[in-house]
Design a protein around this motif. Sequence first.
Motif, PDB file in Angstrom:
ATOM      1  N   ILE A   1       0.795  -1.223   0.000  1.00 41.71           N
ATOM      2  CA  ILE A   1       0.000   0.000   0.000  1.00 41.71           C
ATOM      3  C   ILE A   1       0.830   1.277   0.000  1.00 41.71           C
ATOM      4  CG2 ILE A   1      -2.157  -0.872   0.971  1.00 41.71           C
ATOM      5  CD1 ILE A   1      -1.099  -0.144   3.677  1.00 41.71           C
TER       6      ILE A   1
ATOM      7  N   PRO B   1       2.442   4.095  -1.842  1.00 41.25           N
ATOM      8  CA  PRO B   1       2.140   4.545  -3.204  1.00 41.25           C
ATOM      9  C   PRO B   1       3.252   4.164  -4.188  1.00 41.25           C
ATOM     10  CG  PRO B   1       1.711   6.306  -1.644  1.00 41.25           C
ATOM     11  CD  PRO B   1       2.331   5.191  -0.868  1.00 41.25           C
TER      12      PRO B   1
ATOM     13  N   THR C   1       4.500   5.576  -6.635  1.00 43.63           N
ATOM     14  CA  THR C   1       5.470   6.639  -6.881  1.00 43.63           C
ATOM     15  C   THR C   1       6.574   6.601  -5.831  1.00 43.63           C
ATOM     16  OG1 THR C   1       3.453   7.856  -7.301  1.00 43.63           O
ATOM     17  CG2 THR C   1       5.505   9.047  -7.544  1.00 43.63           C
TER      18      THR C   1
ATOM     19  N   ALA D   1     -15.864   4.325  -2.388  1.00 40.01           N
ATOM     20  CA  ALA D   1     -17.198   4.125  -1.804  1.00 40.01           C
ATOM     21  C   ALA D   1     -18.248   3.987  -2.904  1.00 40.01           C
ATOM     22  CB  ALA D   1     -17.540   5.294  -0.891  1.00 40.01           C
TER      23      ALA D   1
ATOM     24  N   TYR E   1      -9.449  -2.360  -1.821  1.00 38.48           N
ATOM     25  CA  TYR E   1      -8.842  -2.593  -3.121  1.00 38.48           C
ATOM     26  C   TYR E   1      -8.968  -1.343  -3.986  1.00 38.48           C
ATOM     27  CZ  TYR E   1      -8.128  -4.935  -7.606  1.00 38.48           C
ATOM     28  OH  TYR E   1      -7.676  -5.305  -8.830  1.00 38.48           O
TER      29      TYR E   1
ATOM     30  N   VAL F   1      -6.824   1.611  -2.535  1.00 40.75           N
ATOM     31  CA  VAL F   1      -5.394   1.503  -2.792  1.00 40.75           C
ATOM     32  C   VAL F   1      -5.097   1.817  -4.250  1.00 40.75           C
ATOM     33  CG1 VAL F   1      -3.454  -0.097  -2.910  1.00 40.75           C
ATOM     34  CG2 VAL F   1      -4.934  -0.091  -0.921  1.00 40.75           C
TER      35      VAL F   1
ATOM     36  N   TRP G   1      -5.466   5.519  -4.827  1.00 40.55           N
ATOM     37  CA  TRP G   1      -4.401   6.172  -4.074  1.00 40.55           C
ATOM     38  C   TRP G   1      -3.089   6.122  -4.841  1.00 40.55           C
ATOM     39  CZ3 TRP G   1      -4.752   8.987   0.274  1.00 40.55           C
ATOM     40  CH2 TRP G   1      -3.591   9.223   1.021  1.00 40.55           C
ATOM     41  N   ASN G   2      -2.885   4.999  -5.537  1.00 39.53           N
ATOM     42  CA  ASN G   2      -1.638   4.786  -6.258  1.00 39.53           C
ATOM     43  C   ASN G   2      -1.602   5.409  -7.627  1.00 39.53           C
ATOM     44  OD1 ASN G   2       0.199   3.355  -4.744  1.00 39.53           O
ATOM     45  ND2 ASN G   2      -0.963   1.471  -4.970  1.00 39.53           N
ATOM     46  N   ASP G   3      -2.769   5.667  -8.181  1.00 35.77           N
ATOM     47  CA  ASP G   3      -2.810   5.999  -9.603  1.00 35.77           C
ATOM     48  C   ASP G   3      -1.968   7.214  -9.952  1.00 35.77           C
ATOM     49  OD1 ASP G   3      -3.966   6.100 -12.380  1.00 35.77           O
ATOM     50  OD2 ASP G   3      -4.465   8.069 -11.585  1.00 35.77           O
ATOM     51  N   LEU G   4      -1.211   7.059 -11.014  1.00 35.69           N
ATOM     52  CA  LEU G   4      -0.410   8.170 -11.512  1.00 35.69           C
ATOM     53  C   LEU G   4      -0.910   8.574 -12.886  1.00 35.69           C
ATOM     54  CD1 LEU G   4       2.133   9.964 -11.430  1.00 35.69           C
ATOM     55  CD2 LEU G   4       3.354   8.081 -12.455  1.00 35.69           C
TER      56      LEU G   4
ATOM     57  N   ALA H   1       0.335  10.938  -6.065  1.00 35.21           N
ATOM     58  CA  ALA H   1       1.319  10.332  -6.960  1.00 35.21           C
ATOM     59  C   ALA H   1       1.948  11.369  -7.893  1.00 35.21           C
ATOM     60  CB  ALA H   1       0.690   9.179  -7.725  1.00 35.21           C
TER      61      ALA H   1
ATOM     62  N   SER I   1       2.693   7.544   3.110  1.00 38.92           N
ATOM     63  CA  SER I   1       2.278   6.149   3.290  1.00 38.92           C
ATOM     64  C   SER I   1       1.568   5.927   4.612  1.00 38.92           C
ATOM     65  CB  SER I   1       3.492   5.222   3.214  1.00 38.92           C
ATOM     66  OG  SER I   1       4.209   5.464   2.042  1.00 38.92           O
TER      67      SER I   1
ATOM     68  N   VAL J   1      -2.609   5.573   4.870  1.00 42.03           N
ATOM     69  CA  VAL J   1      -3.136   4.307   4.373  1.00 42.03           C
ATOM     70  C   VAL J   1      -2.706   3.148   5.228  1.00 42.03           C
ATOM     71  CG1 VAL J   1      -3.867   3.823   2.023  1.00 42.03           C
ATOM     72  CG2 VAL J   1      -1.713   4.999   2.424  1.00 42.03           C
ATOM     73  N   THR J   2      -1.472   3.215   5.690  1.00 41.88           N
ATOM     74  CA  THR J   2      -0.985   2.121   6.525  1.00 41.88           C
ATOM     75  C   THR J   2      -1.841   1.988   7.778  1.00 41.88           C
ATOM     76  OG1 THR J   2       1.207   2.688   5.740  1.00 41.88           O
ATOM     77  CG2 THR J   2       1.075   1.149   7.567  1.00 41.88           C
TER      78      THR J   2
ATOM     79  N   PHE K   1      -5.112   0.624   6.973  1.00 42.32           N
ATOM     80  CA  PHE K   1      -4.984  -0.764   6.595  1.00 42.32           C
ATOM     81  C   PHE K   1      -4.842  -1.659   7.828  1.00 42.32           C
ATOM     82  CE2 PHE K   1      -2.820  -4.388   4.672  1.00 42.32           C
ATOM     83  CZ  PHE K   1      -3.702  -4.618   3.647  1.00 42.32           C
TER      84      PHE K   1
ATOM     85  N   PHE L   1     -10.003  -7.464   5.463  1.00 43.56           N
ATOM     86  CA  PHE L   1      -9.379  -7.725   4.179  1.00 43.56           C
ATOM     87  C   PHE L   1      -8.980  -9.189   4.073  1.00 43.56           C
ATOM     88  CE2 PHE L   1      -5.771  -7.334   1.181  1.00 43.56           C
ATOM     89  CZ  PHE L   1      -6.526  -6.933   0.103  1.00 43.56           C
TER      90      PHE L   1
END
Lengths: 416, 297, 279
Positions: free
Chosen positions: B119, B121, B123, C84, C203, C206, C209-212, C228, C254, C257-258, C261, C268
Amino acid sequence: MKRYLAVVTMLLVLVLSCTVGSAKELVWSGWSGEEAATKPMIEKMLATWNAEHPDAQFAWVGWPWGNTLEQLIIRSQGGEALDVAQIDIRWLTALAEADVLVDLSTVMDKAWLEGNFEESYLVAGQIDGKQLGLPWTLASIGMVFNPSLLEQAGVEEVPATIAEFEAALEALKNLDPGIIPYAATTKDPGSMSADFQAWLWTFGAGVFDDNGNVVINSDSAVECLTWFKSLLDRGYIRMDVSRFDARELYAQNVVGFYDDAVMCNGILKTNTGLDNVDAYIEPMLRPVLTDGDAPQSKLWGHMLVMLKSTTDSQNAAAFLQHVVGEELALDYFVQAGMLPVVQAAVNNPIVQDDIWANKWLQITVYGRMGETEGHAKAAQLDTIITEEVQAALMGSKTPKKALDDAARRIELAIRY
Amino acid sequence: MKRKVHSGRKLTESQFGFLLALPALAVFGAIILYPLLNSFAMGFTNQSLLRPGRQYVGLLNFERIFLDPNILQVFVNTFVFVACTTAFSFSMGFIWAMVLNQGLRGSELLRGITLVNWIIPGTAIGFLWMWIFNGQYGVLNALLRGLGLIQENITWLGRPGSAMAAVVIARAWQTLPWYMAFLLAGLQAVPYEQVEAARIDGASNFGVFTRIVLPNMKFIIFLILILGVIGNLQHFDIIWVMTQGGPAQATTTLAVEVYRRAFQNWELGVAAAIGVLWVLLISIFAFFYIRNLERDS
Amino acid sequence: MFEIRTPWQKLVFALAFLCIGLYVFFPTYWMVITALKPGQEVFNPNPTFWPRTISLEGFREVFLDQRIWVYLRNSLTVSLSSSALATLVAAYAGYSFSKFRYRGRKTFMYLVLTAQMFPLVVLLLTIYLMMRTFGFLDNYLALILSYITFVLPMGTWALKSYFDQIPDSLIESAKVDGASRVMTMHRIIFPLAIPGMVSTAIYGFVWSWNDLLYSLTLITSPGKRTLAPGLILNYMGEFQSSWGTMMAASIVVSIPVTLMFVFLQRFFIAGLTAGAEKG
């Protein structure tokens, strides 16, 4: 059920609140507001304007240099707020092709333009008779060297020919294997293509001939690339070096030579925190192949443009005039080393008597436009040149094959 | 709410079911199916990011792609990247899952910390591995020098083979926890009696693994490998951060290539044409995926 | 499951544990250590594995950097809303696929399934033009809508298989008790599927959150940028050499989210286990 309704309502509110924009501001885009050496000046330019124009506030929207063209195109296409922008001179053709720039002669007094800029500077910002760019700073990409390192290595004279240059690189390498004798850019297309072109010219080669035919795979070009690769093989240059890496490494005092624009001493000051860096950086003419050749350099500069998406061309024009104005231009020169082009600032003794600026002028005398720059697809051509030169450097293609492939790809790119 | 209940009564069972799927259907149509079809159509036009409007140009974009001397390399890169990341990450994840499944003290905790990698990121992961592989101050060079394996620093990201290896290792690091989590769940679902029975028959560890564990986990292994391949095929951010597809296109995968053609060269038509080829390629893959799923269910 | 008795077995086990453990944990350790080193120590060609002096300079810089907080807020807004929304839509669709039969159901189901394989970057070409037409560029809405793309296919399937495990008899008996279909769904079935929904939401979260890719293209203003691209545009240009600060920023972004999580991990894992047992 009520719970779900509540969640949905909350989401709706959230989504709606996203769409409500903030108070309208005029937007100035570019990259100099993102870099430590120039950021304070950009802020000053904005602050002085905003203090006097409460009804036409400007805000900065910036990106790193390497992303600016891409983001500028995306933003100008999307109908988002964007009024004026700072551009690299070589992006002008692409932006003109996209038809997003305002002809500045329609919003600015012609007499003001002609009275404040030399003819040749204005011409650099014209395409098809339209004044699309307002020159802001103009000089060249030249080479600089580190006098203190060279002295330690026993190099007494500034190398003037390729042979002397190689000897100096060898001496630096022998001084300390941790030194990068020449931090040539080998990473991003934004810098590498232009820097390599200067070497191409040094070897009497080029990307196009006078008729626009692609000649990047000529014998002299192959000779040039073969030589360039030999620098890597001998450990004089490194892979994976961008202009920023080069500057940072230079500030660590482990680089002998590198290519950069006129304001590199200002950047070195910022990066090292030293007030006086004269002992560590000195401009030089690019070494030539045989004695008597003209030393090569590529013209470099920034322009200001107004975008058609502007909501207030009157104030946008006034803002541009404010930014290039004498006082700020001089300040920009003193603080960040950006050579001004506006007449009054150029003639000011602060610029006229500056030692660094005068030395750099000797380099700029030989400056020529990069060969890809006249094309709307300049960025693509730079990427092609960079990738093929990298392929040759890393040995995955021979220099001949790499340049043949480059020629083929360039032809494909401009034919369609 | 009341009204909804009433109107619900009037609907037949299947109408009601359809109604429930309708929002998904609408979203799916609007932002997945339509974009896909439109991007397909775009592949046959000269659509550009610089100008509005487009004209049909037939197969011109495809001609350009096939005349490009480096296009084959992009497909090869994609294959290498997807195959290596999936295989490496899966096998490491599997072994790690088996190690953690041995019930050592602290396994639970280790499992939790492992998942954190997933988790962070992408980047940030890119930054981290760039720093580890840094040619000047990177810890990898220092370690290898310390062990006497290399004499001089290596610019890992500046050479074609090692740059690819670097992005593979970074991406595998990101996905390893994900494989581990699924495989660990799968391992825990393996019936213990079968393992016991095999032990009584004198099976070795290897025998237990091949005869009991693998057959029991066939479905989940198949599923996560497929999902892994799909994810890696799509992958963009770590490569973009670490190498931007360079040096000399050595790490340019299809995802990077399409992005570059579209948003750096502004040739949406050509980018879309590459997309068409890409989708054709994965349809073969999709075919097996669905057939297998259907057979299993 | 496996026996570790003989020295050989112990050696193999220890080796596997050490090698993979090093691979999994060392980079994170290195990130933290680099972030704690003062500037000059970072640029040591012979790096120290434990900082000689601990410096919080990098973290201070990150915490004082307004932009990081703006990016964090933007990412949270976008990721929470999109995950959501997607979970909600996917839950209805999953329920529909699992418990109802109607014409076109199967076609649609497989269409949704295949959608995972559609290259996101190819979809982006059109989504970019669409958002441009609707004037949604540089707007959270563009991201929220397109992130649903990520989660919908996977989420619908995951939740469908979750609902598959809930016996139909539950629905039947609710019907006998006079509950409406809507009520049965919300009051009886959905609560049972909460672990599945949470794992779908995580899912989706995350992933957004990660998308660039999408946020680099659909958003251009620094004020609306998500994490990102924000990290890249902050640190990849001129500041790409301030590794200590980069690592500190990576850690800071990070953490939220950690924490989330760690808090939701139970769900999960439960969701995963359910999926695994099915096979």
